[in-house]
Design a protein around this motif. Structure first.
Motif, PDB file in Angstrom:
ATOM      1  N   LEU A 156       0.932  -1.198  -0.058  1.00 54.53           N
ATOM      2  CA  LEU A 156      -0.106  -0.019  -0.118  1.00 54.53           C
ATOM      3  C   LEU A 156       0.834   1.261  -0.001  1.00 54.53           C
ATOM      4  O   LEU A 156       1.605   1.280   0.810  1.00 54.53           O
ATOM      5  CB  LEU A 156      -1.051  -0.020   1.239  1.00 54.53           C
ATOM      6  N   THR A 170       0.947   4.962   0.878  1.00 58.82           N
ATOM      7  CA  THR A 170       0.072   5.698   1.835  1.00 58.82           C
ATOM      8  C   THR A 170       0.977   6.911   2.605  1.00 58.82           C
ATOM      9  O   THR A 170       2.183   6.817   2.781  1.00 58.82           O
ATOM     10  CB  THR A 170      -0.589   4.919   2.783  1.00 58.82           C
ATOM     11  N   THR A 171       0.286   8.003   2.668  1.00 56.20           N
ATOM     12  CA  THR A 171       1.205   8.957   3.677  1.00 56.20           C
ATOM     13  C   THR A 171       1.163   8.524   5.100  1.00 56.20           C
ATOM     14  O   THR A 171       2.126   9.226   5.609  1.00 56.20           O
ATOM     15  CB  THR A 171      -0.016  10.477   3.314  1.00 56.20           C
ATOM     16  N   LYS A 172       0.559   7.427   5.273  1.00 56.23           N
ATOM     17  CA  LYS A 172       0.665   7.079   6.725  1.00 56.23           C
ATOM     18  C   LYS A 172       1.433   5.965   6.918  1.00 56.23           C
ATOM     19  O   LYS A 172       1.396   4.773   7.572  1.00 56.23           O
ATOM     20  CB  LYS A 172      -0.903   6.609   7.127  1.00 56.23           C
ATOM     21  N   GLY A 215      -4.729   4.538  -3.211  1.00 61.96           N
ATOM     22  CA  GLY A 215      -6.098   4.840  -2.845  1.00 61.96           C
ATOM     23  C   GLY A 215      -6.691   5.929  -3.746  1.00 61.96           C
ATOM     24  O   GLY A 215      -5.835   6.374  -4.616  1.00 61.96           O
ATOM     25  N   GLY A 248      -7.782   8.468  -0.113  1.00 64.29           N
ATOM     26  CA  GLY A 248      -7.022   7.335   0.026  1.00 64.29           C
ATOM     27  C   GLY A 248      -7.847   5.899   0.137  1.00 64.29           C
ATOM     28  O   GLY A 248      -8.782   5.615  -0.494  1.00 64.29           O
ATOM     29  N   ASP A 270      -9.376   2.773   6.795  1.00 59.63           N
ATOM     30  CA  ASP A 270      -8.729   2.159   7.770  1.00 59.63           C
ATOM     31  C   ASP A 270      -8.592   0.652   7.621  1.00 59.63           C
ATOM     32  O   ASP A 270      -7.417   0.066   7.975  1.00 59.63           O
ATOM     33  CB  ASP A 270      -8.925   2.638   9.165  1.00 59.63           C
ATOM     34  N   HIS A 303      -6.145  -0.164   5.016  1.00 59.84           N
ATOM     35  CA  HIS A 303      -4.933  -0.063   5.405  1.00 59.84           C
ATOM     36  C   HIS A 303      -4.239  -1.143   6.488  1.00 59.84           C
ATOM     37  O   HIS A 303      -3.132  -1.530   6.314  1.00 59.84           O
ATOM     38  CB  HIS A 303      -5.024   1.382   6.020  1.00 59.84           C
ATOM     39  N   ARG A 306       3.521  -1.227   3.928  1.00 59.60           N
ATOM     40  CA  ARG A 306       3.134   0.035   3.732  1.00 59.60           C
ATOM     41  C   ARG A 306       4.337   1.251   3.470  1.00 59.60           C
ATOM     42  O   ARG A 306       5.182   1.018   4.222  1.00 59.60           O
ATOM     43  CB  ARG A 306       2.219   0.633   4.922  1.00 59.60           C
ATOM     44  N   THR A 327       5.657   5.158   1.506  1.00 60.05           N
ATOM     45  CA  THR A 327       5.241   6.422   1.167  1.00 60.05           C
ATOM     46  C   THR A 327       6.360   6.790   0.091  1.00 60.05           C
ATOM     47  O   THR A 327       7.488   6.400  -0.094  1.00 60.05           O
ATOM     48  CB  THR A 327       5.417   7.296   2.550  1.00 60.05           C
ATOM     49  N   SER A 377       0.365  15.797  -1.651  1.00 62.13           N
ATOM     50  CA  SER A 377       0.188  14.893  -2.405  1.00 62.13           C
ATOM     51  C   SER A 377       0.761  14.962  -3.713  1.00 62.13           C
ATOM     52  O   SER A 377       0.791  15.906  -4.377  1.00 62.13           O
ATOM     53  CB  SER A 377      -1.176  14.170  -2.429  1.00 62.13           C
TER      54      SER A 377
END
Length: 155
Positions: free
Chosen positions: A80, A82-84, A103, A108, A111, A114, A120, A122, A131
């Protein structure tokens, strides 16, 4: 099984079309997890993908559950973007059958999605930047995965 780019409920036909073109040119499958925010036969999708849409290997999933069941049945890892995430995409050791999940442009992934990701990562950006465009992000990550897997391995 081959590397694929999966789009979770994409919002913008132009991005999906550009990613279909990317997939066609680089030999990467593109998976769309519905519902999409546009008709998948939309003129904008064909315009962005140009004549490459016919060359693209597109797999459609009616929802995330169908996508997840298919990838688990095939033993594929979900990476994934993701920014997280704490780690950058260049630090991931990609596998030939990875699914690179991106996403929705607007939100995105939820949860619950995610939490199911095997990896994960970034794309590191400058402070204050929110972004990148989805198609640009997909190209960057696919390029790194292909560099590792097909075009010469680790630096």
């Amino acid at each position: 099984m081959t590397l694929s780019i999966a789009l979770y409920q994409p919002d913008i036909a132009g991005n999906a079309g550009t990613i279909l073109r990317l997939g066609a040119c680089l030999g990467i499958d593109v998976e769309i997890i519905e519902p999409a925010g546009f008709d998948l036969t939309d003129k904008a999708l064909r315009r962005a993908g140009m004549d490459y849409v016919a060359m693209a290997r597109l797999v459609r999933h009616v929802d995330f559950a169908a996508f997840d069941a298919a990838r688990r049945a095939a033993g594929r890892r979900m990476v994934l973007m993701t920014t997280k995430a704490d780690g950058g995409y260049c630090d991931v050791a990609f596998r030939p059958d990875d699914v690179l999940l991106f996403g929705r442009e607007s939100a995105g992934v939820p949860d619950a999605v995610h939490a199911l990701a095997d990896v994960r990562a970034t794309i590191p950006m400058e402070a204050g930047a929110r972004s990148l465009n989805l198609a640009v992000s997909a190209a960057m990550v696919a390029g790194e995965a292909l560099r590792q897997l097909r075009w010469g391995g680790a630096a």
